[in-house]
Scaffold this active site. Structure first.
Site, short mmCIF file in Angstrom:
data_model
loop_
_atom_site.label_atom_id
_atom_site.label_comp_id
_atom_site.label_asym_id
_atom_site.label_seq_id
_atom_site.Cartn_x
_atom_site.Cartn_y
_atom_site.Cartn_z
CD GLU A 293 10.06 70.59 28.16
OE1 GLU A 293 10.85 70.70 27.49
OE2 GLU A 293 8.18 70.04 28.44
NE ARG A 296 -0.23 78.26 32.48
CZ ARG A 296 -1.54 78.33 31.93
NH1 ARG A 296 -1.81 78.76 32.21
NH2 ARG A 296 -1.35 77.19 31.66
CE1 TYR A 337 -7.30 76.30 27.21
CE2 TYR A 337 -7.18 77.94 28.67
CZ TYR A 337 -6.70 77.57 27.74
OH TYR A 337 -5.24 78.13 27.12
CB CYS A 364 -20.45 88.68 16.45
SG CYS A 364 -20.11 90.55 16.04
CD GLU A 365 -18.92 83.24 18.43
OE1 GLU A 365 -19.51 82.17 19.29
OE2 GLU A 365 -18.96 82.95 17.49
C1 LIG Z 1 3.15 73.53 27.03
C2 LIG Z 1 4.03 72.64 27.39
C3 LIG Z 1 4.89 72.90 28.36
C4 LIG Z 1 4.78 74.41 29.34
O1 LIG Z 1 4.18 74.40 29.94
P1 LIG Z 1 3.31 75.53 31.21
O2 LIG Z 1 2.11 75.81 31.75
O3 LIG Z 1 3.56 77.14 29.87
O4 LIG Z 1 4.63 75.67 32.03
C5 LIG Z 1 6.38 72.73 28.94
N1 LIG Z 1 6.85 71.34 27.64
C6 LIG Z 1 5.57 70.72 27.57
C7 LIG Z 1 5.85 69.76 26.59
C8 LIG Z 1 4.60 71.38 26.97
O5 LIG Z 1 3.66 71.00 25.94
#
Ligand SMILES: *Cc1c(COP(=O)(O)O)cnc(C)c1O
Length: 439
Positions: A293, A296, A337, A364-365
């Site tokens: 999955e 990013r 972060y 404004c921070e």
């Molecule tokens: C956020 C997330 C991703 C993707 O994470 P990346 O760092 O964007 O690759 C995949 N699976 C789950 C369950 C997530 O919470």
């Protein structure tokens, strides 16, 4: 400028301007204004294909699901569907957008640690491909609604394997303190498998784990695979559980600043494949499908943000602040972060950096700082700042603090640019407001 930051189709052209997708960024600013998010479509496709092809070359059954929380809008769902990827959604809103974009329903996976009953019902109505079930409450709800409609629902169970990965370090914890998933080591996951297998309306395909984000090495994935398959081997004996799908989540790292050293996509994927083969052979398990999955790593470094530079404040012997016409409203990650970014002046990209500026947002921070101590040429009026690698968790986390409208999103490819999300107008900002009652 440092050319290692130019990814995909980005380059500095003969006018000394930053170019992306064959389009001059100065032209993009004239056309679309600032701030503006710009995505290199070629690079997004290249990344999506790299993930898919690595599995295909090895002949491994797999699904690559784009984690759409990284950047969700109609056009990106359409692009991912074109590329043949599956997609993760984590809310009714993402689900609605994916469906509205025409995403093949069977390729939609629904995540989240607190799916509401109405979100679950929506997803059942759409007949999506798979629910990634997070907890016993959801297991009950899903079983109840599936039974009521006499539907059989494919599920994975999200488990916390007791491995957490952050960039370079990974930690192994006995009992993971996390709001997500069934704990693998305290018996919760085993119990969840038992409940799921007992239900005639749930089709338990396998397990899911997601160990972290912006990961630069593979050790954490290897540990997670070992822990998961060790348990699966037990459950196969005690519960006749067959693991058909092993979903190892996302988290593959990208380069934000010079020091970041992510691995090539193929290396993450091949290492995962090798370990699953080794461990299943060792435990005498059938080879499962591998699902991953990436979020990013598909969209992150394909995106840049262009800003107009504005006021300067010099604090003698301390630092110079240079303000831009955006900030934590379009990129909250530094404030949230301490995420690091870098950038260049897009209108004179190869001019020598003689100064150091700290790039301040306009909110404004005091915490609204985008980049600390960035080497740049001496400022001139109306310089354009390009910030790199803003494609993930930028637009998707954008907000209207100080009633600042959210920027548009522009896709570029082969010298052509087109808007995929319009700039919010001031009228949009008050469109949901209602006046006080009269009298
Ligand atoms: C956020 C997330 C991703 C993707 O994470 P990346 O760092 O964007 O690759 C995949 N699976 C789950 C369950 C997530 O919470």
């Amino acid at each position: 400028m440092n050319n290692t930051l130019l990814t995909g189709t980005m380059k500095v052209n003969e006018q000394n301007h930053l170019e992306i997708g064959g389009v001059d960024t100065v032209t993009l600013v004239e056309k679309h204004g600032t701030p503006v998010y710009v995505y290199d479509v070629f690079q997004i496709k290249e990344k999506a294909r790299a993930f898919k092809n690595t599995f295909a070359v090895r002949g491994i059954k797999a699904q690559v699901a784009y984690a759409s929380k990284a950047f969700a809008c109609t056009a990106i769902y359409q692009l991912m569907a074109q590329e043949g990827l599956s997609v993760d959604v984590v809310s009714g809103g993402e689900l609605y957008t994916a469906i509205h974009a025409g995403y093949p329903k069977e390729k939609i996976h629904f995540h989240g640690n607190n799916k509401t009953e109405s979100e679950i019902v929506d997803a059942l109505n759409y007949e999506i491909g798979c629910f990634v079930v997070d907890n016993f409450n959801e297991l009950d709800l899903l079983q109840h609604h599936a039974a009521e409609r006499n539907q059989k629902v494919a599920i994975l169970l999200r488990v916390t394997p007791g491995v957490e990965a952050h960039t370079h370090e990974y930690i192994s914890t006995g009992q993971e303190d996390s709001k997500f998933g069934f704990d693998l080591l305290n018996g919760q996951a085993e119990k969840a498998v038992e409940v799921a297998l007992a239900s005639s309306h749930l089709d338990l395909l396998g397990l899911h784990s997601h160990i972290g984000s912006q990961i630069f090495e593979t050790q954490g994935f290897l540990m997670a695979i070992d822990k998961l398959l060790t348990e699966v081997t037990k459950w196969q004996k005690t519960q006749s559980f067959d693991l058909k799908v092993l979903n190892l989540g996302g988290g593959f790292g990208i380069r934000y600043v010079e020091g970041d050293q992510p691995l090539p996509v193929s290396e993450y994927v091949n290492t995962i494949i090798d370990e699953v083969i080794t461990q299943t052979t060792k435990f005498n398990l059938a080879m499962p499908e591998i699902w991953i999955e990436p979020g990013r790593s598909i969209v992150g470094d394909a995106g840049i943000t262009l800003y107009q530079t504005g006021s300067e404040k010099q604090v003698p012997d301390v630092r110079n602040y240079l303000a831009i016409d955006g900030g934590m409203t379009d990129n909250i990650r530094p404030a949230l972060y301490e995420a690091e970014y870098t950038g260049v002046l897009a209108n004179r990209a190869n001019d020598i950096a003689t100064e150091t500026y700290s790039i301040a947002g306009k909110c404004c921070e005091s915490g609204d700082m985008l980049i600390w101590d960035l080497p740049l040429p001496k400022r001139e009026q109306n310089d354009i700042l390009a910030v790199f690698s803003t494609g993930a968790y930028g637009y998707s986390m954008a907000n209207n603090y100080n009633r600042i409208p959210r920027p548009p999103v522009v896709f570029v490819e082969n010298g052509i640019d087109y808007v995929v999300v319009e700039r919010e107008s001031y009228a949009d900002l008050i469109s949901l407001d209602r006046s006080l009652p009269q009298g």
